[in-house]
Design an enzyme around this catalytic site. Structure first.
Site, mmCIF file in Angstrom:
data_model
loop_
_atom_site.group_PDB
_atom_site.id
_atom_site.type_symbol
_atom_site.label_atom_id
_atom_site.label_comp_id
_atom_site.label_asym_id
_atom_site.label_seq_id
_atom_site.Cartn_x
_atom_site.Cartn_y
_atom_site.Cartn_z
ATOM 1 N N GLN A 21 -4.659 -63.875 71.341
ATOM 2 C CA GLN A 21 -5.788 -63.423 70.506
ATOM 3 C C GLN A 21 -6.865 -62.806 71.395
ATOM 4 O OE1 GLN A 21 -6.066 -67.468 69.474
ATOM 5 N NE2 GLN A 21 -5.645 -67.170 67.295
ATOM 6 N N ARG A 51 2.986 -60.963 70.824
ATOM 7 C CA ARG A 51 2.255 -60.243 69.783
ATOM 8 C C ARG A 51 0.767 -60.305 70.157
ATOM 9 N NH1 ARG A 51 1.806 -63.582 64.631
ATOM 10 N NH2 ARG A 51 3.807 -62.813 63.901
ATOM 11 N N ASP A 64 3.202 -68.224 65.813
ATOM 12 C CA ASP A 64 1.851 -67.729 65.524
ATOM 13 C C ASP A 64 0.839 -68.485 66.393
ATOM 14 O OD1 ASP A 64 2.789 -66.086 63.494
ATOM 15 O OD2 ASP A 64 2.190 -67.434 61.869
ATOM 16 N N MET A 65 -0.334 -67.891 66.584
ATOM 17 C CA MET A 65 -1.388 -68.617 67.306
ATOM 18 C C MET A 65 -2.465 -69.046 66.323
ATOM 19 S SD MET A 65 -2.058 -69.947 70.156
ATOM 20 C CE MET A 65 -1.315 -69.139 71.567
#
Ligand SMILES: Cc1cc2nc3c(=O)[nH]c(=O)nc-3n(C[C@H](O)[C@H](O)[C@H](O)COP(=O)(O)OP(=O)(O)OC[C@H]3O[C@@H](n4cnc5c(N)ncnc54)[C@H](O)[C@@H]3O)c2cc1C
Length: 305
Positions: A161, A182, A131-132
Site C-alpha cells: 500500500q 499488487r 490482500d493487504m
C-alpha cells in the site's frame, strides 16, 4: 485524506449505519461493486468479464473472523471456489484476506489455512493473492507471504500500500524473492504517523514503488483506476523495454469499466477484482470512501426505489 473519506470510514463502524446499509444496500448500490451474494451468482459475471477479454479474480467477502471453526468454513468455501473455477474453465484466480482465515486469532492458524489453499490452487494451476488489510496486520501478512515463498510456493502474491511510509522498505526487502506484487494506494483509515495524509504524496509514493517494482524481477500488478499512473506505467515499461508479460493492470468490478476494456483492447492484461458473498458491508463502505460521489449514487437509488 479528505474529511469525507475519513468520515465514511469512521461511520462504517457504527452499528446503526450497518443495520441500515445491510438492509437496503445490496439492492440500492452494492450490486454495482459485488458480483452477487453467492458463488452461483458470481460465476456468470466472471464468465461475462472473461468473454470480454478481461481476466478476473474473485473473493468471498469477509474479514476479521474471531472463531477458529469459522475459518475452517472459509477454507472449505475457498476450496469450492477453486474447484468451481477449474470446472468452469474460468480465467479467474483468488484474492483473500488473512483475517478471514484467522489472522486476528493466531498467525499460525492463518498461515496453515492459506498454505492449504495455495497448495490446492497449485494443483489446479491457479494463483492466490493475499490482500493487504489494516496496518496492524502488515508485518504478519508479509511474514506469511515470505514463509510460503521460502517453502517453495510460487503461485502466491502479496500487496503493498503506497500510503504507508514503510512500503518502499517492504518492497526492497521482498525484491530478492522476485515477488508477485499488487501495488495499491491503500483503502483503510491510517494515522498520519505512519501513512501519507495527502493524496499527492500517496501518488508520488505510488510512482516510486511502481518504477522500482517494474525495474526488478518479478511481476507487478498495477492496481489503480488512476489514468495518470496507468499511462505512466505504460510509458515507463515501454521506454525500458519491460515486456507486457511482466505486469498487468487491475481494477475493481464496477469501477471504470470502459477504461478496463480500452486497456485490454490495447493489448494489456487487465484483471477485474470481482468479489461476492453476503458479507459485502465493509467492502462497500471502502468503495464509498474512495469516491464520496458514490454515496450520491447510493442515495439516488434510494430516492428512485
Ligand atoms: C484490484 C484492486 C485490489 C485492491 N486491493 C487492495 C488491498 O489489498 N488493500 C488495500 O488497502 N486496498 C486495495 N485496493 C484499493 C486501493 O487501495 C484504493 O483504495 C482504490 O483502488 C482507489 O484508489 P485508486 O488507485 O483507484 O486512485 P484514486 O486516486 O482514489 O482514484 C482515481 C480515479 O479512479 C476512480 N475511482 C477510484 N475509486 C473509485 C470508486 N470506489 N468508485 C468509483 N470510482 C473510483 C475515480 O474516477 C478516481 O478519480 C485495491 C484496488 C484495486 C483496484
Amino acid at each position: 485524506m479528505s474529511a469525507l473519506r475519513s468520515l465514511i470510514l469512521a461511520a462504517a463502524d457504527s452499528s446503526r449505519m450497518q443495520r441500515f446499509v445491510r438492509r437496503y444496500g445490496f439492492r440500492l448500490g452494492a450490486a454495482r461493486f459485488v458480483a452477487g451474494e453467492s458463488l452461483d451468482a458470481a460465476v456468470p459475471v466472471l464468465r461475462r468479464l472473461n468473454d470480454q477479454g478481461l481476466l478476473t479474480n474473485t473473493t468471498l467477502l469477509g474479514e476479521g473472523v474471531s472463531d477458529e471453526a469459522e475459518t475452517r468454513a472459509v477454507v472449505d468455501a475457498y476450496r469450492e471456489v477453486l474447484d468451481r473455477i477449474h470446472a468452469e474453465a474460468l480465467r479467474t484466480n483468488v484474492a483473500l484476506k488473512l483475517t478471514h482465515l484467522g489472522l486476528s486469532i493466531d498467525e499460525e492458524v492463518a498461515r496453515c489455512n492459506l498454505a492449504e489453499l495455495v497448495e490446492q490452487a497449485a494443483q489446479l494451476g491457479n494463483f492466490v493473492r493475499i490482500d493487504m488489510e489494516e496496518s496492524r496486520h502488515v508485518d504478519a501478512t508479509l511474514r506469511i507471504y515470505r514463509r510460503l515463498r521460502e517453502d517453495g510456493h510460487e503461485n502466491v502474491g502479496a500487496v503493498l500500500q503506497a500510503y504507508l511510509f514503510r512500503a518502499e522498505e517492504d518492497l526492497a526487502a521482498l525484491l530478492p524473492l522476485a515477488p508477485n506484487l499488487r501495488l495499491v494506494k491503500g483503502a483503510y483509515l491510517e494515522p498520519p504517523e505512519i501513512a501519507y495524509p495527502r493524496k499527492a504524496d500517496v501518488d508520488a509514493a505510488y510512482v516510486r514503488l511502481l518504477e522500482t517494482s517494474l525495474r526488478a524481477d518479478g511481476f507487478t500488478a498495477v492496481a489503480t483506476h488512476d489514468e495518470t499512473l496507468i499511462e505512466h506505467a505504460i510509458s515507463f515499461a515501454d521506454e525500458r523495454g519491460i515486456p507486457k508479460e511482466r505486469f498487468q493492470f487491475q481494477m475493481l468490478y464496477g469501477v471504470r469499466s470502459r477504461l478496463q476494456l480500452d486497456l485490454a483492447r490495447r493489448g494489456f492484461d487487465v484483471l477485474v477484482a470481482t468479489p461476492y458473498g453476503p458479507e459485502w458491508y465493509r467492502y462497500l463502505m471502502r468503495r464509498l470512501a474512495e469516491r464520496p460521489a458514490n454515496v450520491l449514487f447510493l442515495l439516488r437509488n434510494l430516492v428512485r426505489a
